[in-house]
Design a protein around this motif. Sequence first.
Motif, PDB file in Angstrom:
ATOM      1  N   THR A  80      -3.568   7.796  12.101  1.00  0.00           N
ATOM      2  CA  THR A  80      -4.972   7.820  11.680  1.00  0.00           C
ATOM      3  C   THR A  80      -5.135   7.149  10.325  1.00  0.00           C
ATOM      4  O   THR A  80      -6.059   6.353  10.114  1.00  0.00           O
ATOM      5  N   LEU A  81      -4.229   7.448   9.387  1.00  0.00           N
ATOM      6  CA  LEU A  81      -4.278   6.806   8.071  1.00  0.00           C
ATOM      7  C   LEU A  81      -4.010   5.313   8.201  1.00  0.00           C
ATOM      8  O   LEU A  81      -4.683   4.496   7.555  1.00  0.00           O
ATOM      9  N   ASN A 120      -4.668   3.376  10.722  1.00  0.00           N
ATOM     10  CA  ASN A 120      -5.882   2.751  11.249  1.00  0.00           C
ATOM     11  C   ASN A 120      -6.971   2.651  10.186  1.00  0.00           C
ATOM     12  O   ASN A 120      -7.699   1.655  10.111  1.00  0.00           O
ATOM     13  N   LYS A 121      -7.084   3.690   9.356  1.00  0.00           N
ATOM     14  CA  LYS A 121      -8.120   3.692   8.312  1.00  0.00           C
ATOM     15  C   LYS A 121      -7.844   2.591   7.282  1.00  0.00           C
ATOM     16  O   LYS A 121      -8.777   1.934   6.792  1.00  0.00           O
ATOM     17  N   ALA A 171      -7.736  11.399   6.229  1.00  0.00           N
ATOM     18  CA  ALA A 171      -7.692  10.117   6.939  1.00  0.00           C
ATOM     19  C   ALA A 171      -8.776  10.050   8.002  1.00  0.00           C
ATOM     20  O   ALA A 171      -9.233   8.963   8.360  1.00  0.00           O
ATOM     21  N   THR A 213     -11.963  11.483   7.819  1.00  0.00           N
ATOM     22  CA  THR A 213     -13.311  11.287   7.268  1.00  0.00           C
ATOM     23  C   THR A 213     -13.366  10.195   6.208  1.00  0.00           C
ATOM     24  O   THR A 213     -14.448   9.714   5.872  1.00  0.00           O
ATOM     25  N   GLY A 214     -12.202   9.820   5.647  1.00  0.00           N
ATOM     26  CA  GLY A 214     -12.186   8.776   4.625  1.00  0.00           C
ATOM     27  C   GLY A 214     -12.184   9.293   3.204  1.00  0.00           C
ATOM     28  O   GLY A 214     -12.113   8.492   2.257  1.00  0.00           O
ATOM     29  N   ILE A 261      -9.572   7.971   0.318  1.00  0.00           N
ATOM     30  CA  ILE A 261      -8.877   6.755   0.740  1.00  0.00           C
ATOM     31  C   ILE A 261      -8.953   5.678  -0.342  1.00  0.00           C
ATOM     32  O   ILE A 261      -7.969   4.981  -0.611  1.00  0.00           O
TER      33      ILE A 261
END
Length: 460
Positions: free
Chosen positions: A245-246, A248-249, A380, A382-383, A386
Motif C-alpha cells: 500500500t505504501l 503504491n502511494k 499509507a 489515507t495518505g 506521506i
Amino acid sequence: MARKKDADRSVREKSAYQPGTEAEGPTRAVVIVPVLTRQPRSDEDTNRPRLTRSAEARHNEAVGLAQAIDLDPIHTAVVTVNDPRPATLLGSGKVAEFAEIVKQGHAELVIVDHPLTPVQQRNLEKELNAKVLDRTGLILEIFGERARTKEGTLQVDLAHLNYQKGRLVRSWTHLERQRGGAGFLGGPGETQIESDRRALQDKIKKLKLELETVRRTRDLHRAKRKKVPFPVVAIVGYTNAGKSTLFNKLTGAGVLAEDMLFATLDPTLRRVRLPHGTPVILSDTVGFISDLPTHLIAAFRATLEEVVEADLVIHLRDISDPDTAAQAEDVERILADLGVDAGDSKRVIEVWNKIDLLDEGNRARLLADGNKTPPIAISAATGEGIDVLKAIIETRVSGELETLTITLKPEQLGLVDWLYRNGDVVSRTDNEDGGVTVVLKATQSAHEEIESRLHRKNNG
C-alpha cells in the motif's frame, strides 16, 4: 534411465499438498496453535530477552495464514503444551480429541502452527486420519501460490524441495528394495527412499544453478543502476504491515495490496521522483514473519539482496497491531541475518503505519510529535504523513535543503526547466542581458549536479 524417470514421477506424485484443488469448494481445515510453556526466554544469537507473542495474536495469525490460501478453518484451538511429546508433540488425549473433531467435521487438513519433526507429522497423520501441515509447510504453500515470476517460482521450488528432503521418511511409504541383477545372485540395490532422495538432490542442484543465473542477472541490473546512480530505497516489514500500500502511494504503481498475509511475494522496483526532484529506485520486498524457515530465507536471498544493497531501508510497522513490538523484533532479527543493522539510524528509517486504525487520542499524540525525526507516523491508506516521509527520505539520500541563488546567462537558459524539476523555486528574476536569476531550495546532491551542469555549459 527408466528407473530415473520412475523416481522423478514418484517425486511429483508425492509432492506437498496442493490445497484448494477440490471442485466442491475450499478445503475444510482444523487449525491447532500449540503454545509451549518452556519457550526460550532469550535470543540465541544476541542473548537479548525475546518478546513473547500473545496466544490470541498467534491464533489470529495462524487463521490468517490458512485463509491466505482459501482454506476453510472449521475449528481452531489454542493448546497449552507443558511437556512436548517426541512422537506427536501433543498429548494423547488432545490427539484423540482432535481426531474426533476431524472426523465429525469431515476435515481434510490439519494445520499445526509449530514446526513438526518428520516423525511427529507422520504419527499425527495416522492418528488424525488427515493430511497434516506444520507452520513451515503452510508458509511454503502460500509462497507457492503467490509466486508469479520465474524467479519467485524457482525460489519457492528450491525451498520446498529442501523441506521435502528431510521428510522422505514420512512422505514415501514404498520403501521396498530394488534388487540388482537377477535371481538369487542379485543383491539388494538402493532402497526406494535413497532413489527418491537422489532425485530430489538432482532437482535441488538444477534449481540452484538456475537461481545462480538469476542472481547474476540481478547483479548486472544492479551494476547498470549504479552507473546511473539512483539511490535505492527498500521497504521491509512484517507481512501485512502495509508495504505494498505504501509502495503504491509513493509510486502510483498498481501492486496488489490486500488485507492478507503475504498478499505479494515477488519484488517490485519503480523509479520515483521525490518532492525536490531527487530520483530514487523504490523496492517492495516479500513480507517477513516469525519463525521464518532458515532454508526459505536462504532460497530468497537473491531477492533479499535488494535489501542488502539498498542505500536506505524503510522498516514499516503496523502500529495498530497489539504485537507490533514482537513483530519488529522478528524483522530486526531477519535483517541482522542479512547483515543489515536495524539500529543504524543513518541507513534505516522506522515508520509506524496504520495510524488511521488507532483511536483519536493515540493518533493525535503520535502526530503531535511533528514527525521531525523517525519513527515517522503515517497512514499509507489515507495518505497522512506521506509528505513528511518523502521529505525525510529525500534528506537522507540527498542531504539537507539549501537555499541557492543561480544566475544563468542567455546561452544557459536550457537549465531553467531542470531547476524547476529538481528544486523548489522561490523566485525568478529576468535580467536585462536576457539571462535569469533563480532563487531555489535544493538538496545537496542537486546543488552538486547544478554546479556540474553549469561547469559543462561554461566549458562547452
